[in-house]
Design a protein around this motif. Structure first.
Motif, PDB file in Angstrom:
ATOM      1  N   SER A   1       0.834  -1.212   0.000  1.00  0.00           N
ATOM      2  CA  SER A   1       0.000   0.000   0.000  1.00  0.00           C
ATOM      3  C   SER A   1       0.868   1.261   0.000  1.00  0.00           C
ATOM      4  N   LEU A   2       2.053   1.209   0.616  1.00  0.00           N
ATOM      5  CA  LEU A   2       2.948   2.365   0.607  1.00  0.00           C
ATOM      6  C   LEU A   2       3.427   2.676  -0.804  1.00  0.00           C
ATOM      7  N   SER A   3       3.734   1.626  -1.558  1.00  0.00           N
ATOM      8  CA  SER A   3       4.130   1.819  -2.947  1.00  0.00           C
ATOM      9  C   SER A   3       2.970   2.371  -3.761  1.00  0.00           C
ATOM     10  N   ALA A   4       1.768   1.860  -3.499  1.00  0.00           N
ATOM     11  CA  ALA A   4       0.588   2.326  -4.228  1.00  0.00           C
ATOM     12  C   ALA A   4       0.282   3.778  -3.906  1.00  0.00           C
ATOM     13  N   GLN A   5       0.370   4.156  -2.634  1.00  0.00           N
ATOM     14  CA  GLN A   5       0.089   5.539  -2.247  1.00  0.00           C
ATOM     15  C   GLN A   5       1.087   6.504  -2.878  1.00  0.00           C
ATOM     16  N   ALA A   6       2.354   6.108  -2.899  1.00  0.00           N
ATOM     17  CA  ALA A   6       3.364   6.964  -3.526  1.00  0.00           C
ATOM     18  C   ALA A   6       3.117   7.095  -5.025  1.00  0.00           C
ATOM     19  N   ALA A   7       2.739   5.970  -5.662  1.00  0.00           N
ATOM     20  CA  ALA A   7       2.494   6.005  -7.102  1.00  0.00           C
ATOM     21  C   ALA A   7       1.303   6.904  -7.435  1.00  0.00           C
ATOM     22  N   PHE A   8       0.237   6.818  -6.650  1.00  0.00           N
ATOM     23  CA  PHE A   8      -0.937   7.648  -6.919  1.00  0.00           C
ATOM     24  C   PHE A   8      -0.643   9.126  -6.625  1.00  0.00           C
ATOM     25  N   ALA A   9       0.125   9.381  -5.564  1.00  0.00           N
ATOM     26  CA  ALA A   9       0.516  10.771  -5.287  1.00  0.00           C
ATOM     27  C   ALA A   9       1.365  11.322  -6.428  1.00  0.00           C
ATOM     28  N   GLY A  10       2.257  10.492  -6.960  1.00  0.00           N
ATOM     29  CA  GLY A  10       3.070  10.917  -8.098  1.00  0.00           C
ATOM     30  C   GLY A  10       2.236  11.151  -9.338  1.00  0.00           C
ATOM     31  N   LEU A  11       1.207  10.320  -9.540  1.00  0.00           N
ATOM     32  CA  LEU A  11       0.343  10.495 -10.707  1.00  0.00           C
ATOM     33  C   LEU A  11      -0.400  11.825 -10.633  1.00  0.00           C
ATOM     34  N   THR A  12      -0.808  12.197  -9.422  1.00  0.00           N
ATOM     35  CA  THR A  12      -1.490  13.478  -9.252  1.00  0.00           C
ATOM     36  C   THR A  12      -0.551  14.657  -9.501  1.00  0.00           C
ATOM     37  N   ALA A  13       0.705  14.532  -9.051  1.00  0.00           N
ATOM     38  CA  ALA A  13       1.654  15.643  -9.147  1.00  0.00           C
ATOM     39  C   ALA A  13       2.410  15.685 -10.466  1.00  0.00           C
ATOM     40  N   ALA A  14       2.287  14.635 -11.272  1.00  0.00           N
ATOM     41  CA  ALA A  14       3.125  14.547 -12.476  1.00  0.00           C
ATOM     42  C   ALA A  14       2.839  15.655 -13.470  1.00  0.00           C
ATOM     43  N   ARG A  15       1.642  16.206 -13.449  1.00  0.00           N
ATOM     44  CA  ARG A  15       1.329  17.269 -14.396  1.00  0.00           C
ATOM     45  C   ARG A  15       2.202  18.515 -14.186  1.00  0.00           C
ATOM     46  N   ALA A  16       2.799  18.647 -12.971  1.00  0.00           N
ATOM     47  CA  ALA A  16       3.669  19.795 -12.694  1.00  0.00           C
ATOM     48  C   ALA A  16       5.044  19.629 -13.320  1.00  0.00           C
ATOM     49  N   TRP A  17       5.354  18.451 -13.846  1.00  0.00           N
ATOM     50  CA  TRP A  17       6.633  18.214 -14.519  1.00  0.00           C
ATOM     51  C   TRP A  17       6.340  17.712 -15.931  1.00  0.00           C
ATOM     52  N   PRO A  18       6.057  18.602 -16.862  1.00  0.00           N
ATOM     53  CA  PRO A  18       5.669  18.176 -18.219  1.00  0.00           C
ATOM     54  C   PRO A  18       6.725  17.331 -18.907  1.00  0.00           C
ATOM     55  N   ALA A  19       8.010  17.535 -18.566  1.00  0.00           N
ATOM     56  CA  ALA A  19       9.087  16.804 -19.232  1.00  0.00           C
ATOM     57  C   ALA A  19       9.425  15.490 -18.537  1.00  0.00           C
ATOM     58  N   ALA A  20       8.573  15.047 -17.618  1.00  0.00           N
ATOM     59  CA  ALA A  20       8.852  13.803 -16.887  1.00  0.00           C
ATOM     60  C   ALA A  20       8.896  12.622 -17.849  1.00  0.00           C
ATOM     61  N   PRO A  21       9.825  11.699 -17.634  1.00  0.00           N
ATOM     62  CA  PRO A  21       9.863  10.511 -18.505  1.00  0.00           C
ATOM     63  C   PRO A  21       8.629   9.647 -18.279  1.00  0.00           C
ATOM     64  N   ARG A  22       8.374   8.740 -19.194  1.00  0.00           N
ATOM     65  CA  ARG A  22       7.269   7.800 -19.068  1.00  0.00           C
ATOM     66  C   ARG A  22       7.829   6.409 -19.242  1.00  0.00           C
ATOM     67  N   PRO A  23       7.828   5.597 -18.216  1.00  0.00           N
ATOM     68  CA  PRO A  23       7.279   5.853 -16.880  1.00  0.00           C
ATOM     69  C   PRO A  23       8.272   6.630 -16.012  1.00  0.00           C
ATOM     70  N   VAL A  24       7.777   7.136 -14.894  1.00  0.00           N
ATOM     71  CA  VAL A  24       8.609   7.895 -13.976  1.00  0.00           C
ATOM     72  C   VAL A  24       8.429   7.324 -12.573  1.00  0.00           C
ATOM     73  N   ALA A  25       9.534   7.302 -11.815  1.00  0.00           N
ATOM     74  CA  ALA A  25       9.457   6.821 -10.436  1.00  0.00           C
ATOM     75  C   ALA A  25       8.762   7.846  -9.557  1.00  0.00           C
ATOM     76  N   ALA A  26       7.986   7.359  -8.604  1.00  0.00           N
ATOM     77  CA  ALA A  26       7.296   8.267  -7.684  1.00  0.00           C
ATOM     78  C   ALA A  26       8.296   9.096  -6.892  1.00  0.00           C
ATOM     79  N   ASN A  27       9.448   8.513  -6.564  1.00  0.00           N
ATOM     80  CA  ASN A  27      10.460   9.253  -5.806  1.00  0.00           C
ATOM     81  C   ASN A  27      11.112  10.361  -6.623  1.00  0.00           C
ATOM     82  N   ASP A  28      11.096  10.240  -7.949  1.00  0.00           N
ATOM     83  CA  ASP A  28      11.623  11.313  -8.786  1.00  0.00           C
ATOM     84  C   ASP A  28      10.694  12.527  -8.789  1.00  0.00           C
ATOM     85  N   LEU A  29       9.493  12.348  -8.275  1.00  0.00           N
ATOM     86  CA  LEU A  29       8.505  13.427  -8.213  1.00  0.00           C
ATOM     87  C   LEU A  29       8.372  13.977  -6.795  1.00  0.00           C
TER      88      LEU A  29
END
Length: 423
Positions: A289-317
């Motif tokens: 669940s910790l990995s899932a929570q981080a991934a979903f938080a990263g998905l929400t915040a990813a729009r703030a980094w338009p140049a983010a790679p795909r896929p991107v690690a949650a910790n990179d966000l």
């Protein structure tokens, strides 16, 4: 004397469908019934059943190794098949009733313990046992017709058996899919209970480490086989894979990935448009669940980094997650970057802070700190060694700068919360 056959040439072409496709209950003229043969069949049902059960014991080693209740269930199916053949021989009709008449008494669990291959082996032995008795059951002129009837009936029983197993597989597949969805939902909600552990065991999960959750958008109109395709692709890179679709989001829970780079890159192609984020590794599925929570938080915040790679690690966000209010990212920046820099000493925090504040200029930082430029270079390399983030790279310098801000805020808060010293 055998009943005369009906001349099929007198009927219009296409007037009578094939026997296996008939939907009527009228007798099939391709299998004429002889009254004397029918009487002998009725009188020999018990003997045929006894002979068949003996053949099953002798010819099928796996049959002898079954539990008594399983052996009894299969024996009942064989006896029911012989009795139903007599009824069918008297009035050949649509094969639709064969499934209920022959397999209706078999328990559902039988399809779990007996494979379709073994079921067909059983049918073959039953057919051979009855076929061996054809010369004694039929008169000389009726032997060929009875043998043909046995073969045609065995075909219908085989098709019915395949239908039974297909339906059982569909039912199991639907239940497994629902159970998989429940496990994925429990992981996302952070549920940790004995019920979750039993569900994990029920879906066949075996991985004990390296658990990662990937999230992203689901395709606009996924095909009916989409989930199966995703699961099959996941099996190429991971030991275990769980797939969940919640609204417009696709969730993959992956266990035992050995080479994450190519795996995540290939699996990201299965997602819909937009960012794809994978969380940090967890030690078990219950802790995923910790990995899932981080991934979903990263998905929400990813729009703030338009140049983010795909896929991107949650910790990179981490910076974007902190700005969107993710408390877990704030704790991680403090724990994994700021605290190690403080503990390393040697002016790393001061050097990094000056370097970032002075526009990433080595010479300006050296003048600010009254040290040589090579000393600044050495300290920045130490920052990279200690934290894993290189201040010479713009994106990673942004992560380090965010960690400094978070660390100062945490330190300031701790100072304010500290009780005053008594004089």
């Amino acid at each position: 004397m055998p009943r005369p056959r009906t001349d099929s040439s007198a009927a219009p072409s296409g007037a009578r469908p094939a026997a296996s496709r008939s939907t009527k209950s009228a007798p099939d003229t391709a299998a004429p019934t002889n009254a004397a043969t029918l009487d002998r069949l009725r009188s020999r049902i018990g003997a045929l059943s006894t002979t068949t059960l003996k053949r099953l014991e002798n010819d099928l080693p796996w049959y002898r190794s079954l539990r008594p209740d399983e052996r009894a269930a299969l024996g009942l199916v064989a006896q029911k098949g012989i009795a139903s053949f007599v009824t069918w021989y008297e009035r050949p009709a649509s094969p639709a009733w064969v499934m209920n008449d022959v397999f209706g008494t078999a328990p559902t669990e039988l399809t779990r313990s007996i494979s379709l291959q073994r079921a067909l082996q059983l049918i073959r032995v039953v057919v051979e046992a009855v076929e061996d008795q054809v010369p004694d059951l039929a008169g000389g002129n009726d032997e060929a017709a009875l043998r043909e009837a046995v073969l045609r009936y065995s075909r219908e029983v085989a098709f019915a058996a395949a239908d039974v197993y297909a339906r059982a597989a569909e039912t199991r597949g639907a239940w497994d899919t629902r159970l998989e969805a429940l496990v994925v939902d429990a992981i996302l909600r952070g549920e940790s209970s004995d019920a979750l552990r039993s569900r994990i065991a029920a879906v066949g999960w075996k991985s004990t480490g390296r658990i990662t959750v990937m999230v992203g958008s689901s395709p606009g109109e996924p095909s009916p086989t989409f989930v199966a395709e995703v699961r099959r692709a996941g099996s190429r890179f991971a030991d275990d894979t769980l797939v969940g679709i919640q609204g417009d989001r696709l969730i993959l829970v992956l266990g035992g990935i050995s080479d994450q780079g190519p795996a995540f890159l290939r699996l990201s192609e299965l997602f819909g448009p937009g960012p794809v984020v994978y969380g940090p590794e967890s030690v078990s599925l219950v802790d995923a669940s910790l990995s899932a929570q981080a991934a979903f938080a990263g998905l929400t915040a990813a729009r703030a980094w338009p140049a983010a790679p795909r896929p991107v690690a949650a910790n990179d966000l981490w910076p974007e997650r902190v700005m969107s209010g993710d408390e877990a990212a704030r704790r991680d920046l403090y724990k994994h970057i700021y605290v190690p820099l403080l503990n390393a000493g040697n002016g790393l925090v001061e050097t990094l802070s000056s370097y970032l504040a002075l526009g990433h200029s080595l010479e300006a930082t050296a003048r600010e700190l009254f040290v040589h430029a090579n000393t600044v270079r050495y300290r920045l390399r130490r920052v990279s060694d200690v934290t894993g983030w290189d201040p010479l790279l713009p994106r990673e310098a942004f992560v380090l700068q965010t960690a400094l801000v978070v660390g100062r805020l945490v330190g300031s808060r701790a100072t304010q919360d500290r009780p005053p010293t008594r004089q």
